[in-house]
Design a protein around this motif. Structure first.
Motif, short mmCIF file in Angstrom:
data_model
loop_
_atom_site.label_atom_id
_atom_site.label_comp_id
_atom_site.label_asym_id
_atom_site.label_seq_id
_atom_site.Cartn_x
_atom_site.Cartn_y
_atom_site.Cartn_z
N ARG A 1 0.83 -1.21 0.00
CA ARG A 1 0.00 0.00 0.00
C ARG A 1 0.86 1.25 0.00
O ARG A 1 0.49 2.26 -0.56
N ASN A 2 2.01 1.19 0.64
CA ASN A 2 2.86 2.36 0.77
C ASN A 2 3.86 2.50 -0.38
O ASN A 2 4.44 3.56 -0.56
N SER A 3 4.10 1.44 -1.12
CA SER A 3 5.05 1.54 -2.22
C SER A 3 4.39 2.20 -3.42
O SER A 3 3.19 2.09 -3.64
N LYS A 4 5.16 2.92 -4.16
CA LYS A 4 4.66 3.67 -5.30
C LYS A 4 5.08 2.98 -6.59
O LYS A 4 6.24 2.63 -6.76
N THR A 5 4.15 2.81 -7.49
CA THR A 5 4.47 2.22 -8.79
C THR A 5 5.07 3.29 -9.68
O THR A 5 4.56 4.40 -9.75
N THR A 6 6.16 2.93 -10.34
CA THR A 6 6.75 3.85 -11.31
C THR A 6 6.77 3.17 -12.67
O THR A 6 6.79 1.95 -12.77
N PHE A 7 6.76 3.98 -13.70
CA PHE A 7 6.73 3.50 -15.07
C PHE A 7 7.93 4.08 -15.81
O PHE A 7 8.29 5.23 -15.60
N THR A 8 8.52 3.28 -16.69
CA THR A 8 9.63 3.75 -17.50
C THR A 8 9.07 4.24 -18.83
O THR A 8 8.46 3.48 -19.58
N LEU A 9 9.26 5.53 -19.09
CA LEU A 9 8.80 6.15 -20.33
C LEU A 9 10.01 6.61 -21.13
O LEU A 9 11.11 6.74 -20.59
N LEU A 10 9.80 6.86 -22.39
CA LEU A 10 10.87 7.34 -23.27
C LEU A 10 10.62 8.81 -23.55
O LEU A 10 9.51 9.20 -23.90
N GLY A 11 11.65 9.63 -23.37
CA GLY A 11 11.53 11.05 -23.63
C GLY A 11 11.80 11.38 -25.09
O GLY A 11 12.21 10.52 -25.88
N SER A 12 11.60 12.63 -25.45
CA SER A 12 11.83 13.04 -26.83
C SER A 12 13.30 12.92 -27.22
O SER A 12 13.63 12.87 -28.40
N ASP A 13 14.18 12.85 -26.22
CA ASP A 13 15.62 12.67 -26.47
C ASP A 13 16.00 11.19 -26.56
O ASP A 13 17.18 10.85 -26.59
N MET A 14 14.99 10.29 -26.58
CA MET A 14 15.16 8.84 -26.66
C MET A 14 15.77 8.25 -25.39
O MET A 14 16.19 7.10 -25.38
N ARG A 15 15.79 8.99 -24.30
CA ARG A 15 16.32 8.48 -23.04
C ARG A 15 15.17 8.05 -22.14
O ARG A 15 14.18 8.78 -22.01
N PRO A 16 15.29 6.89 -21.53
CA PRO A 16 14.24 6.44 -20.61
C PRO A 16 14.28 7.24 -19.31
O PRO A 16 15.35 7.69 -18.88
N TYR A 17 13.12 7.41 -18.71
CA TYR A 17 13.03 8.05 -17.41
C TYR A 17 11.87 7.47 -16.64
O TYR A 17 10.97 6.85 -17.21
N GLN A 18 11.90 7.61 -15.32
CA GLN A 18 10.86 7.09 -14.44
C GLN A 18 9.76 8.12 -14.26
O GLN A 18 10.03 9.31 -14.13
N SER A 19 8.50 7.64 -14.24
CA SER A 19 7.35 8.51 -14.09
C SER A 19 6.35 7.88 -13.13
O SER A 19 6.25 6.65 -13.05
N ASP A 20 5.61 8.72 -12.43
CA ASP A 20 4.54 8.23 -11.56
C ASP A 20 3.29 7.85 -12.35
O ASP A 20 2.42 7.18 -11.83
N THR A 21 3.19 8.31 -13.59
CA THR A 21 2.03 8.01 -14.42
C THR A 21 2.45 7.11 -15.58
O THR A 21 3.57 7.22 -16.09
N SER A 22 1.54 6.26 -15.99
CA SER A 22 1.85 5.34 -17.09
C SER A 22 1.84 6.08 -18.43
O SER A 22 1.30 7.18 -18.54
N GLY A 23 2.39 5.45 -19.43
CA GLY A 23 2.40 6.04 -20.76
C GLY A 23 1.02 5.98 -21.40
O GLY A 23 0.20 5.14 -21.07
N VAL A 24 0.80 6.88 -22.33
CA VAL A 24 -0.46 6.95 -23.06
C VAL A 24 -0.34 6.22 -24.39
O VAL A 24 -1.30 5.65 -24.88
#
Length: 100
Positions: free
Chosen positions: A12-35
């Protein structure tokens, strides 16, 4: 407290993170999922429920090249094109503009 209660508290206390790709083609962690999802090899993006992508995923070969974007503009900025199956109007516009 039993072990299951402890695990529930952690979950319940752990936060889910999602790996998204930025416009620079570098992955980064986000609190929201990709669209949008994409394929790193073919440089195309589409809806997460795209029938073509889901068929490819079911066959197993597509998953290792799968990337996710926070929005459509990021996918375009990263050099990806729209999917002809799930985004046919956007693909037609892209094709008309870039494949003259």
């Amino acid at each position: 407290m039993c072990k299951n209660d402890e695990e529930s508290t952690v979950n319940r206390n752990s936060k889910t993170t999602f790996t998204l790709l930025g416009s620079d083609m570098r992955p980064y962690q986000s609190d929201t999922s990709g669209v949008f999802g994409g394929n790193r090899q073919s440089k195309l993006y589409g809806r997460l429920d795209c029938p073509s992508a889901l068929r490819a995923i079911a066959k197993g070969g597509y998953i290792k090249h799968r990337v996710f974007f926070p929005d459509e503009q990021t996918a375009i900025s990263a050099g990806f094109r729209p999917c002809a199956v799930c985004l046919p109007e956007k693909y037609a516009a892209w094709k008309k503009k870039f494949l003259k």
